[in-house]
Design a protein around this motif. Sequence first.
Motif, mmCIF file in Angstrom:
data_model
loop_
_atom_site.group_PDB
_atom_site.id
_atom_site.type_symbol
_atom_site.label_atom_id
_atom_site.label_comp_id
_atom_site.label_asym_id
_atom_site.label_seq_id
_atom_site.Cartn_x
_atom_site.Cartn_y
_atom_site.Cartn_z
ATOM 1 N N THR A 75 -1.942 -8.962 6.972
ATOM 2 C CA THR A 75 -1.699 -7.873 6.911
ATOM 3 C C THR A 75 -2.228 -7.259 8.690
ATOM 4 N N PHE B 83 1.649 2.646 2.286
ATOM 5 C CA PHE B 83 0.429 3.876 3.581
ATOM 6 C C PHE B 83 1.381 3.358 5.130
ATOM 7 N N ASN C 113 2.748 -0.468 11.187
ATOM 8 C CA ASN C 113 1.581 -1.776 10.020
ATOM 9 C C ASN C 113 2.716 -2.825 9.696
ATOM 10 N N SER D 62 0.651 -1.512 -0.162
ATOM 11 C CA SER D 62 0.037 0.195 -0.064
ATOM 12 C C SER D 62 0.992 1.303 0.175
ATOM 13 N N VAL E 253 1.927 3.872 8.553
ATOM 14 C CA VAL E 253 0.956 3.953 10.427
ATOM 15 C C VAL E 253 2.154 3.806 11.085
ATOM 16 N N ALA F 104 -8.118 8.009 10.949
ATOM 17 C CA ALA F 104 -8.630 7.879 12.550
ATOM 18 C C ALA F 104 -7.956 6.547 11.921
ATOM 19 N N PRO F 105 -7.927 5.200 12.935
ATOM 20 C CA PRO F 105 -8.055 4.432 13.176
ATOM 21 C C PRO F 105 -8.774 3.784 12.487
ATOM 22 N N CYS F 106 -8.913 1.861 11.910
ATOM 23 C CA CYS F 106 -10.034 0.870 11.298
ATOM 24 C C CYS F 106 -11.050 0.282 11.839
ATOM 25 N N CYS G 188 -2.565 -4.074 11.378
ATOM 26 C CA CYS G 188 -2.699 -2.483 11.635
ATOM 27 C C CYS G 188 -1.240 -2.124 12.825
ATOM 28 N N ALA G 189 -1.084 -1.218 12.577
ATOM 29 C CA ALA G 189 0.008 -0.017 13.333
ATOM 30 C C ALA G 189 -0.288 -0.329 15.164
ATOM 31 N N GLU G 190 -1.174 -0.299 15.137
ATOM 32 C CA GLU G 190 -2.674 0.132 16.288
ATOM 33 C C GLU G 190 -2.210 -1.764 16.827
ATOM 34 N N CYS H 136 -9.599 -1.829 14.715
ATOM 35 C CA CYS H 136 -8.744 -1.052 15.770
ATOM 36 C C CYS H 136 -9.541 -0.943 16.749
ATOM 37 N N GLU I 2 2.725 -5.776 6.715
ATOM 38 C CA GLU I 2 1.858 -5.786 5.148
ATOM 39 C C GLU I 2 2.321 -7.528 4.995
HETATM 40 N N1 THU Z 1 -3.734 0.042 8.852
HETATM 41 C C1 THU Z 1 -3.414 0.688 9.840
HETATM 42 O O1 THU Z 1 -1.809 0.555 10.234
HETATM 43 N N2 THU Z 1 -3.618 1.392 10.944
HETATM 44 C C2 THU Z 1 -5.318 1.285 10.632
HETATM 45 O O2 THU Z 1 -5.982 1.692 11.827
HETATM 46 C C3 THU Z 1 -5.965 1.318 9.204
HETATM 47 C C4 THU Z 1 -4.477 1.092 8.530
HETATM 48 C C5 THU Z 1 -2.488 -0.283 8.148
HETATM 49 C C6 THU Z 1 -2.889 -1.465 6.932
HETATM 50 C C7 THU Z 1 -1.692 -1.221 5.644
HETATM 51 O O3 THU Z 1 -0.456 -1.432 5.854
HETATM 52 C C8 THU Z 1 -2.035 0.098 5.032
HETATM 53 O O4 THU Z 1 -2.539 0.883 6.524
HETATM 54 C C9 THU Z 1 -3.930 0.346 4.491
HETATM 55 O O5 THU Z 1 -4.741 -0.268 4.829
#
Ligand code: THU
Length: 132
Positions: free
Chosen positions: A54, A27, A45, A25, A29, A85-87, A56-58, A90, A47
Amino acid sequence: MTELERTSLIAHACATRQTAHAPYSKFLVGAALLTESGEIIVGSNVENASYGLTICAERVAFGTAITSGHRRFQALAVATAGGHAPCGACRQVASEFCDDLLVLLIDADRPDRVVEATLAELLPGRFVFPAS
Ligand code: THU
């Protein structure tokens, strides 16, 4: 949380973002948890080529904190490009350990402009295991 702790928590979330493994991604975090006792526990995070694996960082931060013996937290800082914001997953994991929690949303490019939210705002109606 003192002003010093807040500043340190934000700095840790931003720095930890650089440790993310996000080749798919791209992306990054960074998450930083402030424990009840004032320690900071971080996560980024991680992946996987099999995307669904994958983490998530949280959730990395919570897993690390829990296995280090922490159970109570003052705040969670999350750094992303854009201050997202966190998914939902998380949020639910955070709610396992926190009735409420201060969440700091940090735009990594503008760490001076932090948006504050509470877990109760972010996750109304969380799942609670039914009493037997
Ligand atoms: N991701 C997080 O680390 N935390 C979240 O709350 C949402 C998404 C990461 C997962 C993946 O590696 C990337 O962001 C894109 O979704």
